[in-house]
Write an enzyme that holds these catalytic residues in place. Structure first.
Site: not given
Ligand code: NAD
Ligand code: TDX
Length: 340
Positions: A125-127, A209, A153, A85, A157, A100, A217, A278, A192
């Site tokens: 995801t919105d990405e 940053v 990533y 993720s 997705k 994965t 976001r 990017g 994150k």
């Molecule tokens: P995360 O990285 O915290 O958790 C991912 C989990 O998936 C972990 O527990 C990991 O062990 C498990 N995993 C990874 N590879 C695997 C595999 N091959 N088989 C089984 N388990 C596996 O991620 P998250 O932030 O909780 O995101 C969860 C979902 O939501 C993802 O699909 C992500 O794309 C989506 N999403 C996340 C966000 C966000 O802001 N975090 C926003 C929109 C969508």
């Molecule tokens: O150290 C940092 N400094 C920084 O400026 C990190 C880790 C991030 N950033 C910026 C990048 C982004 O503009 O902050 C913003 C948020 O970054 P992330 O937490 O890495 O999230 P983002 O890249 O927006 O993606 C997240 O939202 C969509 C999740 O990780 C994804 O799994 C989800 O799909």
């Protein structure tokens, strides 16, 4: 009802397991997780001993293992959270994202075809929509916005989403997809942005940053996301995509300043570092469809959500210190050393 939740030891999947186990004591929640660096059994501690919760350690791209679980459990609903993720990690090394996020989704869909299910839900995801320009605040992602990805990533997705839509059309598999904006809240892995900010400040370290901190976001408290998915799997229409987001746009700089204020710290913690390659400029979701069809609206304001999140990280130091004291330190050094 038997519900398989993949990726339940991660951030959103973990919160979803807590939410569902508590809300539906009559339903069985079956968590499948590979326990990668992002998976953590401590996240599942609140539900591990509950009668309606079962855990399997398995990889969603391992066909044999997934078939075995489906054969044994005969699930009704699948919610696929499991994914690699983190965008920055996908830039360092894309391969596991393909395995994965794409192959894993394909294996899950094949198991659904083979054993029959009532609903497969893909957590997307919105990405997948790419990004929006900063000077067009009138633009939002709708479900009709074309897929246009930026990072390995988001490309992985989006590929998964296309597979889900292909299986829905060709094999008439009952599927739904949700595309959510950035989540935050308890159990968020400290790589994150928001938990990294909190953990660094609490350890008296600078906050890296990217660029000028002007990227935007659209932040959503994780429980609001869980509630939306629960609604979609029960009441959402088959074959549909639902955007989830709360019209809660913030620049990264605004986010950092809010967290610093909550922690009672000054802006001298901010350190501007080389931008992410990017780097998507702005994400903004139009959630009209899920609001009109399913009555969903976010309930937690950003100020309230940040307060709760900071409080959680203060009260659960052990959870995140455990993470950052291990392998994570190598990743942090690779990602941030010499970034300047
Ligand atoms: P995360 O990285 O915290 O958790 C991912 C989990 O998936 C972990 O527990 C990991 O062990 C498990 N995993 C990874 N590879 C695997 C595999 N091959 N088989 C089984 N388990 C596996 O991620 P998250 O932030 O909780 O995101 C969860 C979902 O939501 C993802 O699909 C992500 O794309 C989506 N999403 C996340 C966000 C966000 O802001 N975090 C926003 C929109 C969508
Ligand atoms: O150290 C940092 N400094 C920084 O400026 C990190 C880790 C991030 N950033 C910026 C990048 C982004 O503009 O902050 C913003 C948020 O970054 P992330 O937490 O890495 O999230 P983002 O890249 O927006 O993606 C997240 O939202 C969509 C999740 O990780 C994804 O799994 C989800 O799909």
């Amino acid at each position: 009802m038997k519900i398989i939740i993949t990726g339940g030891a991660g951030f959103i999947g973990g919160n979803f397991c807590h939410y569902m186990v508590k809300k539906y004591p009559e339903d069985q929640m079956i968590c499948i997780d590979k326990l990668t660096y992002a998976g953590n059994m401590e996240t599942l501690a609140p539900v591990l001993d509950k009668d309606n919760f079962t855990f399997y350690k398995a990889d969603i791209s391992d066909r044999e293992a997934i078939d075995e679980i489906f054969q044994k459990e005969q699930p009704d609903i699948i919610v696929n959270f499991a994914a690699e993720s983190h965008v920055d990690r996908s830039i360092l090394d894309p391969e596991v994202f393909l395995r994965t996020n794409i192959i894993g989704t394909g294996v899950m869909l094949d198991a659904c075809r083979k054993y029959g299910i009532k609903r497969y839900h893909q957590v997307s995801t919105d990405e997948v929509y790419g990004d929006l320009p900063l000077d067009r605040p009138d633009l939002f992602f709708t479900e009709e916005t074309p897929i246009h990805t930026s990072s390995p990533y988001s490309a992985s997705k989006a590929s998964a989403d296309l597979l889900v839509q292909a299986y829905a059309r060709t094999y008439k598999l009952p599927c739904t997809i949700s595309r959510c904006s950035n989540n935050y809240g308890p159990y968020h892995f400290p790589e994150k942005f928001i938990p990294l900010t909190i953990a660094n400040v609490l350890n008296d370290k600078k906050i890296p940053v990217y660029g000028k901190g002007e990227n935007v976001r659209d932040w959503l408290y994780v429980e609001d996301h869980c509630r939306a998915i629960d609604l979609i799997i029960r009441k959402g229409r088959e074959g549909e995509v639902y955007n989830i987001g709360g019209h809660n746009e913030r620049t990264n700089l605004e986010v950092v300043k809010t967290v610093l204020k909550e922690l009672g710290k000054g802006e001298d913690f901010i350190s501007y570092v080389t931008d992410r390659p990017g780097h998507d400029m702005r994400y903004a979701i139009d959630p009209t469809k899920i609001h009109k069809e399913l009555g969903w609206l976010p309930e937690t304001t950003f100020d309230e959500g940040i307060k709760r999140t900071v409080k959680w990280y203060l009260e659960n130091r052990e959870w995140w210190e455990h993470i950052i004291s291990g392998d994570y330190q190598n990743y942090y050094d690779t990602m941030y050393k010499n970034r300047g």
